[in-house]
Design a protein around this motif. Structure first.
Motif, PDB file in Angstrom:
ATOM      1  N   ASP A 535      20.178  49.357   8.454  1.00 50.36           N
ATOM      2  CA  ASP A 535      20.462  50.775   8.222  1.00 50.36           C
ATOM      3  C   ASP A 535      21.831  50.963   7.585  1.00 50.36           C
ATOM      4  OD1 ASP A 535      18.122  52.046   9.153  1.00 50.36           O
ATOM      5  OD2 ASP A 535      18.746  51.735  11.219  1.00 50.36           O
ATOM      6  N   ALA A 536      22.841  50.326   8.179  1.00 46.92           N
ATOM      7  CA  ALA A 536      24.200  50.514   7.685  1.00 46.92           C
ATOM      8  C   ALA A 536      24.358  49.995   6.269  1.00 46.92           C
ATOM      9  CB  ALA A 536      25.188  49.811   8.619  1.00 46.92           C
ATOM     10  N   ALA A 537      23.706  48.873   5.940  1.00 44.35           N
ATOM     11  CA  ALA A 537      23.834  48.311   4.595  1.00 44.35           C
ATOM     12  C   ALA A 537      23.336  49.278   3.540  1.00 44.35           C
ATOM     13  CB  ALA A 537      23.072  46.989   4.514  1.00 44.35           C
ATOM     14  N   ALA A 538      22.288  50.008   3.841  1.00 46.03           N
ATOM     15  CA  ALA A 538      21.752  50.972   2.877  1.00 46.03           C
ATOM     16  C   ALA A 538      22.545  52.273   2.880  1.00 46.03           C
ATOM     17  CB  ALA A 538      20.282  51.248   3.192  1.00 46.03           C
ATOM     18  N   GLU A 539      22.869  52.775   4.062  1.00 44.31           N
ATOM     19  CA  GLU A 539      23.503  54.088   4.155  1.00 44.31           C
ATOM     20  C   GLU A 539      24.944  54.090   3.661  1.00 44.31           C
ATOM     21  OE1 GLU A 539      23.094  55.095   8.227  1.00 44.31           O
ATOM     22  OE2 GLU A 539      20.898  55.240   8.152  1.00 44.31           O
ATOM     23  N   LEU A 540      25.653  52.974   3.814  1.00 46.91           N
ATOM     24  CA  LEU A 540      27.075  52.946   3.482  1.00 46.91           C
ATOM     25  C   LEU A 540      27.368  52.386   2.104  1.00 46.91           C
ATOM     26  CD1 LEU A 540      28.495  51.768   6.936  1.00 46.91           C
ATOM     27  CD2 LEU A 540      28.355  54.090   6.026  1.00 46.91           C
ATOM     28  N   LEU A 541      26.365  51.909   1.389  1.00 47.04           N
ATOM     29  CA  LEU A 541      26.594  51.404   0.035  1.00 47.04           C
ATOM     30  C   LEU A 541      26.919  52.569  -0.898  1.00 47.04           C
ATOM     31  CD1 LEU A 541      26.559  48.926  -1.865  1.00 47.04           C
ATOM     32  CD2 LEU A 541      24.141  49.439  -2.305  1.00 47.04           C
ATOM     33  N   THR A 542      28.040  52.510  -1.573  1.00 47.12           N
ATOM     34  CA  THR A 542      28.478  53.597  -2.454  1.00 47.12           C
ATOM     35  C   THR A 542      28.909  53.034  -3.804  1.00 47.12           C
ATOM     36  OG1 THR A 542      30.739  53.465  -1.620  1.00 47.12           O
ATOM     37  CG2 THR A 542      29.271  55.013  -0.522  1.00 47.12           C
ATOM     38  N   HIS A 543      28.962  53.930  -4.786  1.00 46.16           N
ATOM     39  CA  HIS A 543      29.435  53.531  -6.114  1.00 46.16           C
ATOM     40  C   HIS A 543      30.892  53.073  -6.036  1.00 46.16           C
ATOM     41  CE1 HIS A 543      25.835  54.890  -8.079  1.00 46.16           C
ATOM     42  NE2 HIS A 543      25.982  56.126  -7.670  1.00 46.16           N
TER      43      HIS A 543
END
Length: 921
Positions: A535-543
């Motif tokens: 979950d965190a890997a997807a939710e916290l990935l930002t440009h």
């Protein structure tokens, strides 16, 4: 319309970049994409006119879909409730579905259930809106229902039906939860005697009478108070003539006066209240301009800028735990609010100060980038709403009610092309402390639910008759004939040399594009104890804006961000990243998705804040978490990954290295699928896909951990879950299904509707619930039949007993079985045939097929499977999927209510769950 935004200044971006450090990411790549101006023409296609009796009509033909929508809006709402009769407009809305031409005949609700794919209504302060969606050949049926609603008055309404429906309304209010805090804030804003301060649901529903409803309908339901919108596949000239002849013949008029709605006068006052919430919050309110006005347009832009600045504070300041914005009150004279949640009530005044500091800085020294992005996203949302047959009618009615032009969303689209900064500065200058109202909200658990007493006085001993469409049971013995097939969606498939699968559906005329990348890694197949990491890997990935780019690269990034594509990430049994925007720049929206996945980052501040927020949530008891854990342990087994993961309160204590390692391992081309849907050039898109994604490594990711099969306890299993704040009892039934997923798919769909139809009588007959939902849910561990709804706490035992009797009747194949099968098969076939031809719908179908390893034409094949479903197949599915020994029943509510319900249903042995602790009785 020219969609190119020009002009940018780079000092701020370069300063941010200089503060960052270099990353081992590969260099940014654009392939052969280049900044270029692109234009397109767009017309709303809406024809509007007035009938002599005052009815406003709009027709919006759309030959792409095989659907038609009918919306009727009456320009009366909760603000028109007479003094002492709050909730009357809402109750009248419910009662208008109960008109009958014959004492034993169908109601309007029954007729709509038989002819529409979906129908509903809603009441707000300014209007009561009815909307239906059906296959295109049922348009005449929908118009006939709405003509009857407009002319029938109180014909066919009796006291028993009224009492039942009043009970349903009270159940709806209880299900929503008490809106006491919102009503209190509205009272602070407008004064306790203002019509907005009484709340949308109303405080007086339990004391309203049938005579009140009849007087209200007679006073307000007339053509000169109504807007009719027809959308979808139709002959507009024929519909124009039919509407003119049928609705134009209605001569009655409403002469009731609308009450004056006084706008709020805000003077900088501060009030304080308590609420059942985890964190303290400061709410800052400002007046809202009337919807659709130029001032409201400017305010919306100002609010978006302010919300963006507050969200930045939320990222940077760990003591801020959340940001929320919106509007309270009606569209004629409401209030905009900005809520800042904090981890310490002592910092509420500091939160208020941050709101005003951010407001004083609007629009800022260089608003071009932020406004360009806001404008592009707004534009995309406008296209979305008007391209949906289901949503277009509501949006058209908004413009017809609140504006005096016939340009609909074209006016907003034009305004978004050239934003007047001087006007924005003037509107932003109004966001002052002296022109605001501040509410301090302090946590206080276990609040009193005032609606509970109303329920006890108004919903006992209701048992109304139920009408059902007459059918020939012999129809169950023969397959249904399929109508002419809708235009098929063409999906082409491409596989890159690195293993990336690409699905493209480009035969669309809609101005909306959607791209999704689906990775075969999710919550539960990562390995023991690592679900939150996915979950965190997807939710916290930002440009990554902070790495070193060239000036030209910054210029291109800035230009792309102004295109305003909407990004999202979702993790379930797979991980999906998505981007959505106008089709004119489909290739650039895809580039932005690629840039996120290839060059994105996990900023230290955001990772730290996520960990701190998770730690705070873990300190608060969560009845939702304990409910979910108890249910999943019973269904899947105590040690199953699905059960163990329900304790989580958010991302775990992870750092950027953990997230980066997870991303490097699992976000790979091999095994992933890229879905592209919208209006684009397939050849050019293939080239772009190959250039952007073809360079990804072909090395496969680690194989997902296998998900063990569910191991439900030998049942039936009965659980009483404690929720001390519950106004109702939540009844949840889950069956571990054993029928084969794909071979039985048609029969499963029919059986789910048979169950839903029988259990819907809890609402339509008893008035003891706002509704019971039924569905099949698929998972790698096995499939379940899921039944869920909130019911009157004092009648929960009666409801549970009836639900059990209905299910036993289906298992036994009772006298009503064949007729129920016929109705359910007709209904589900109609829903399966619906082809809205929207980018998002097609993308949904393809994503489901990819995630669950189904054929790509699974959605298109479903109508045929339903049409061929036999009575014997339905019996086989019921025997396999509704077995009592694989049933889990969970009742959640106040302990006395759940215990009484189980006792009334004859259950003597059950498990109790309190704050995660289980006990057996």
């Amino acid at each position: 319309m020219d969609l190119v935004q020009r002009g940018s200044r780079w000092l701020g971006v370069l300063a941010v970049a200089a503060a960052g450090c270099s990353s081992p990411r590969p260099p940014i790549r654009f392939g052969s994409l280049a900044i270029e101006g692109r234009s397109f023409t767009y017309a709303h296609g809406v024809q509007s006119f007035h009938l002599a009796n005052g009815l406003i009509v709009a027709l919006s033909p759309d030959p792409r879909a095989n659907l038609v929508g009918v919306d009727v809006r009456y320009l009366i709402g909760a603000a028109d409730d007479p003094p002492g009769k709050s909730g009357l407009a809402h109750l009248a809305e419910h009662m208008t579905f109960e008109h009958r031409e014959q004492p034993d005949g169908p109601t309007l609700h029954d007729l709509l259930t038989a002819s529409a794919l979906s129908h509903n209504a809603d009441t707000n302060w300014d209007a009561t809106h009815y909307h239906e969606l059906a296959l295109a050949d049922r348009l005449d049926d929908l118009l006939a229902v709405e003509l009857t609603r407009m002319t029938a008055g109180c014909a066919g309404l009796d006291q028993a039906t009224f009492e039942r429906e009043r009970g349903v309304v009270l159940q709806e209010l209880a299900q929503r939860g008490d809106a006491g805090l919102v009503d209190t804030i509205l009272g602070d804003l407008f004064g306790v005697h203002h019509r907005y301060a009484r709340g949308l649901g109303g405080r007086d529903v339990a004391s309203l009478t049938l005579a009140d409803v009849c007087s209200f309908i007679a006073a307000h339901y007339a053509p000169n108070r109504a807007i009719l919108v027809v959308t979808g596949r139709m002959d507009p000239d024929a519909v124009h003539r039919a509407v003119g002849a049928q609705f134009g013949a209605v001569t009655r008029r409403s002469i009731a006066a609308h009450p004056a709605i006084r706008p709020p006068v805000l003077t900088g006052r501060v009030t304080e209240h308590q609420a059942d919430t985890d964190d303290a919050a400061a709410v800052v309110l400002f007046p809202a301009a009337p919807w659709g006005s130029p001032e409201a347009f400017d305010d919306a832009l100002v609010d978006s800028l302010l919300a963006g600045r507050l969200e930045g504070l939320d990222r940077d300041q760990p003591w801020i735990t959340g940001i929320e914005t919106g509007v309270l009150g009606g569209r004629r004279a409401g209030a905009r609010f900005f809520a800042v949640s904090v981890d310490d009530p002592a910092r509420l005044d500091e939160a208020v100060g941050e709101v005003f500091r951010a407001a004083r800085d609007i629009p800022g020294d260089d608003p071009d980038l932020a406004l360009g992005t806001i404008a592009a996203r707004w534009r995309s949302q406008l296209f979305d709403r008007f391209e949906s047959v289901a949503e277009r009618g509501t949006r058209c009615a908004d413009y017809l009610q609140f504006t005096r032009h016939n340009r609909f969303h074209l006016r907003e689209l034009a305004e978004l092309q050239s934003i007047d900064l001087d006007r924005l500065r003037q509107r932003a200058a109004r966001l002052t402390r002296s022109g605001s109202h501040v509410v301090r909200i302090l946590p206080a658990h276990h609040q009193t639910h005032t609606v509970r007493a109303q329920l006890r006085s108004a919903t006992l001993a209701i048992d109304a008759p139920v009408w059902q469409t007459a059918v020939d049971p012999a129809e169950a013995e023969r397959p249904l004939a399929l109508p002419a097939e809708p235009r098929p969606v063409g999906v082409s498939e491409l596989r890159l040399t690195n293993g990336l699968r690409v699905l493209m559906a480009s035969d669309f005329t809609q101005p909306v594009f959607e791209a999704r990348v689906v990775f075969p890694i999710g919550d539960f197949n990562v390995g023991p104890g690592r679900a939150d990491l996915a979950d965190a890997a997807a939710e916290l990935l930002t440009h990554d804006f902070a790495r070193g780019y060239t000036i030209q690269e910054y210029a291109t990034i800035d230009w792309v961000m102004r295109l305003g594509a909407r990004m999202s990430a979702e993790v379930d049994e797979s991980t999906t990243f998505a981007v959505r925007g106008t089709s004119t720049f489909a290739d650039w929206h895809l580039w932005r998705l690629h840039w996120l996945l290839e060059n994105g980052t996990y900023p230290y501040v955001e990772v730290t804040q996520a960990n701190e927020a998770a730690a705070r949530r873990a300190l608060h008891p969560s009845f939702r978490r304990s409910w979910w854990r108890a249910l999943r342990e019973a269904v899947y087994g105590r040690e199953h990954p699905y059960a163990r993961a329900t304790d989580r309160a958010g991302p775990p204590d992870v750092d950027g290295d953990d997230l980066e390692a997870f991303r490097e391992a699992h976000y790979r081309a091999s095994g992933a699928t890229l879905i592209l849907v919208g209006k684009f050039d397939p050849g050019a898109m293939r080239r772009t896909v190959t250039e952007l994604f073809g360079a990804w490594s072909a090395e496969p990711p680690p194989p997902p951990q296998p998900i063990p099969a569910m191991h439900p306890a030998a049942g039936p299993t009965w659980i009483a879950h404690t929720d001390p704040d519950a106004a109702q009892v939540r009844i949840t039934l889950v069956f571990a299904a054993t029928s084969p997923r794909m071979p039985a798919r048609g029969a499963r769909t029919v059986v789910a509707e048979m169950v839903r139809s029988r259990l819907d009588q809890v609402r339509t007959r008893l008035g003891a619930s706002y509704g019971i939902q039924t569905s099949y849910q698929w998972s790698e561990a096995g499939d379940i039949v899921y039944i869920d709804g909130y019911v009157d706490a004092d009648r929960a035992g009666e409801v549970l007993g009836r639900m059990q009797a209905d299910l036993e009747g289906l298992r036994a194949g009772d006298d009503a079985f064949a007729a129920d099968f016929v109705r359910a098969r007709r209904t589900t076939l109609g829903r399966a045939l619906a082809a809205p031809m929207m980018s998002s719908t097609v993308a949904d179908h393809l994503e489901v097929a990819v995630s669950h390893h189904l054929p790509l034409d699974a959605a298109a094949a479903l109508p045929g499977a339903i049409a061929q479903t036999t009575l014997a197949a339905a019996r086989d599915v019921i025997a396999a999927d509704l077995r009592p020994e694989r049933m889990v029943v969970l009742l959640s509510g106040r302990p006395a209510a759940t215990a009484a319900a189980l006792q009334a249903a004859g259950v003597t042995r059950f498990q109790t769950v309190e704050d995660g602790a289980a006990h057996r009785r």
